[in-house]
Design a protein around this motif. Structure first.
Motif, short mmCIF file in Angstrom:
data_model
loop_
_atom_site.label_atom_id
_atom_site.label_comp_id
_atom_site.label_asym_id
_atom_site.label_seq_id
_atom_site.Cartn_x
_atom_site.Cartn_y
_atom_site.Cartn_z
N LEU A 56 0.87 -1.18 0.00
CA LEU A 56 0.00 0.00 0.00
C LEU A 56 0.90 1.22 0.00
O LEU A 56 1.55 1.52 1.01
CB LEU A 56 -0.88 0.03 1.25
N GLY A 57 0.97 1.92 -1.13
CA GLY A 57 1.82 3.10 -1.20
C GLY A 57 1.10 4.35 -0.73
O GLY A 57 -0.11 4.49 -0.88
N VAL A 58 1.86 5.26 -0.16
CA VAL A 58 1.31 6.56 0.23
C VAL A 58 0.96 7.34 -1.04
O VAL A 58 1.77 7.40 -1.97
CB VAL A 58 2.33 7.35 1.07
N PRO A 59 -0.23 7.94 -1.12
CA PRO A 59 -0.56 8.74 -2.30
C PRO A 59 0.50 9.82 -2.55
O PRO A 59 0.98 10.47 -1.62
CB PRO A 59 -1.91 9.38 -1.92
N LEU A 60 0.91 9.94 -3.80
CA LEU A 60 1.95 10.86 -4.26
C LEU A 60 3.35 10.44 -3.83
O LEU A 60 4.33 11.05 -4.26
CB LEU A 60 1.68 12.30 -3.78
N GLN A 61 3.45 9.40 -3.00
CA GLN A 61 4.75 8.83 -2.63
C GLN A 61 4.62 7.30 -2.66
O GLN A 61 4.77 6.64 -1.64
CB GLN A 61 5.19 9.28 -1.24
N PRO A 62 4.31 6.72 -3.80
CA PRO A 62 4.00 5.29 -3.86
C PRO A 62 5.13 4.37 -3.43
O PRO A 62 4.89 3.21 -3.07
CB PRO A 62 3.64 5.07 -5.34
N GLU A 63 6.38 4.88 -3.44
CA GLU A 63 7.48 4.03 -3.00
C GLU A 63 7.52 3.88 -1.48
O GLU A 63 8.19 2.98 -0.95
CB GLU A 63 8.81 4.63 -3.49
N LEU A 64 6.79 4.73 -0.76
CA LEU A 64 6.73 4.68 0.70
C LEU A 64 5.56 3.80 1.13
O LEU A 64 4.41 4.11 0.85
CB LEU A 64 6.58 6.09 1.28
N ALA A 65 5.85 2.70 1.79
CA ALA A 65 4.81 1.74 2.17
C ALA A 65 4.12 2.17 3.46
O ALA A 65 4.77 2.39 4.48
CB ALA A 65 5.41 0.35 2.34
N MET A 66 2.79 2.30 3.37
CA MET A 66 2.03 2.54 4.60
C MET A 66 1.32 1.27 5.06
O MET A 66 0.62 1.26 6.06
CB MET A 66 1.02 3.67 4.39
N GLY A 67 1.50 0.20 4.29
CA GLY A 67 0.91 -1.08 4.66
C GLY A 67 0.99 -2.04 3.49
O GLY A 67 1.71 -1.82 2.52
N ALA A 68 0.25 -3.13 3.59
CA ALA A 68 0.23 -4.14 2.53
C ALA A 68 -1.03 -4.97 2.67
O ALA A 68 -1.62 -5.09 3.75
CB ALA A 68 1.46 -5.04 2.61
N VAL A 69 -1.45 -5.57 1.53
CA VAL A 69 -2.61 -6.47 1.54
C VAL A 69 -2.16 -7.83 1.02
O VAL A 69 -1.30 -7.94 0.15
CB VAL A 69 -3.76 -5.93 0.66
N GLY A 70 -2.77 -8.87 1.59
CA GLY A 70 -2.47 -10.23 1.17
C GLY A 70 -3.74 -10.98 0.83
O GLY A 70 -4.84 -10.41 0.86
N GLY A 102 -4.67 -4.81 -7.81
CA GLY A 102 -3.34 -5.10 -8.32
C GLY A 102 -2.82 -6.44 -7.85
O GLY A 102 -2.18 -7.18 -8.62
N ARG A 103 -3.10 -6.78 -6.60
CA ARG A 103 -2.67 -8.07 -6.07
C ARG A 103 -3.33 -9.23 -6.82
O ARG A 103 -2.68 -10.23 -7.16
CB ARG A 103 -2.99 -8.18 -4.58
N GLY A 104 -4.61 -9.09 -7.10
CA GLY A 104 -5.32 -10.12 -7.84
C GLY A 104 -4.76 -10.31 -9.23
O GLY A 104 -4.59 -11.45 -9.71
N ASP A 105 -4.45 -9.20 -9.91
CA ASP A 105 -3.88 -9.28 -11.26
C ASP A 105 -2.52 -9.98 -11.22
O ASP A 105 -2.21 -10.83 -12.08
CB ASP A 105 -3.72 -7.88 -11.86
N ARG A 106 -1.70 -9.62 -10.25
CA ARG A 106 -0.38 -10.24 -10.14
C ARG A 106 -0.48 -11.73 -9.81
O ARG A 106 0.29 -12.54 -10.33
CB ARG A 106 0.45 -9.54 -9.07
N ALA A 107 -1.40 -12.08 -8.94
CA ALA A 107 -1.55 -13.49 -8.56
C ALA A 107 -1.94 -14.33 -9.76
O ALA A 107 -1.44 -15.46 -9.93
CB ALA A 107 -2.60 -13.62 -7.45
N ARG A 108 -2.81 -13.80 -10.61
CA ARG A 108 -3.20 -14.56 -11.81
C ARG A 108 -2.02 -14.72 -12.76
O ARG A 108 -1.87 -15.76 -13.41
CB ARG A 108 -4.37 -13.86 -12.50
N GLN A 109 -1.18 -13.70 -12.85
CA GLN A 109 -0.02 -13.77 -13.72
C GLN A 109 1.02 -14.76 -13.18
O GLN A 109 1.63 -15.51 -13.94
CB GLN A 109 0.63 -12.39 -13.84
N LEU A 110 1.20 -14.77 -11.87
CA LEU A 110 2.27 -15.57 -11.27
C LEU A 110 1.87 -17.01 -11.03
O LEU A 110 2.73 -17.89 -10.97
CB LEU A 110 2.70 -14.93 -9.95
N ARG A 111 0.59 -17.26 -10.84
CA ARG A 111 0.15 -18.62 -10.56
C ARG A 111 0.28 -19.47 -11.81
O ARG A 111 -0.37 -19.23 -12.80
CB ARG A 111 -1.29 -18.62 -10.05
N THR A 112 1.13 -20.47 -11.76
CA THR A 112 1.36 -21.35 -12.90
C THR A 112 0.57 -22.64 -12.71
O THR A 112 -0.34 -22.71 -11.89
CB THR A 112 2.86 -21.67 -12.99
#
Length: 209
Positions: A56-70, A102-112
């Motif tokens: 979870l990136g800070v708005p306008l500072q996406p490289e700064l993590a304010m959290g994460a979702v799993g 975004g997590r859902g999209d990545r999971a579909r791409q990575l799941r083989t």
């Protein structure tokens, strides 16, 4: 403890984990955690799977993590970053929705074709390549707990002291080869710390590299 690359770091983690009661499943966090986890799984002759956790990136500072979702609704936030960035509940909810998509999209791409490993009533080790804030690892730990794992180990080659301390309450064991000051550059732990793209991680999991 300096490592040439993520594969060497994984072998060293595997050696450390071999000294204790071994886990039953190795979970690599996409993307940089995947090559480390592969080496751990090889060293311990254990099944390997991956987990996608989205920052979870800070708005306008996406490289700064304010959290994460799993997966499974898992959420971890960093209260100090939320306060410093003056993030209100609506902004957090908006970023969480974006991250979950975004997590859902990545999971579909990575799941083989590799089937997902069951986690219920099993000893699981979560592996990443480095841990700075601990938000990503915390979301992963909460997801594995929710999936019913009987014992949870978090294993990383290098971590800041504050993140390692923060995660000790989320896992049964935290294994870190090299703990550093919070202002240290964790990439200095490696000679080769090039980013691992999702395409690269997917190919690794598919056994194509």
């Amino acid at each position: 403890m300096h490592c040439t690359d993520r594969a060497e770091a994984g072998r060293r983690l595997g050696e450390r984990l071999r000294r204790q009661r071994p886990p039953e499943v190795v979970l690599g966090l996409a993307g940089g955690g995947v090559p480390v986890a592969m080496a751990v799984a090889d060293a311990l002759a254990l099944p390997l799977d991956l987990m996608v956790v989205q920052k979870l990136g800070v708005p306008l500072q996406p490289e700064l993590a304010m959290g994460a979702v799993g997966p499974g609704g898992a959420l971890a936030v960093n209260p100090s970053v939320l306060a410093a960035a003056d993030i209100d509940a609506d902004e957090l909810a908006t970023e969480e929705r974006r991250a979950r998509t975004g997590r859902g999209d990545r999971a579909r791409q990575l799941r083989t074709a590799r089937p997902a490993q069951p986690l219920a009533r099993r000893r699981v080790v979560i592996v990443d390549d480095a841990m700075v804030s601990g938000a990503t690892a915390l979301a992963a730990c909460r997801a594995v707990r929710a999936a019913g794992a009987s014992h949870l180990v978090l294993a990383v080659p290098t971590a800041t002291r504050s993140s390692a301390d923060r995660l000790r309450a989320a896992a049964n064991e935290v294994v870190v080869l090299d703990t550093v000051d919070d202002d240290a550059t964790l990439g200095d732990h490696y000679t080769d710390f090039r980013p691992v793209t999702d395409d690269h991680a997917a190919h690794l999991m598919a056994g194509l590299l």
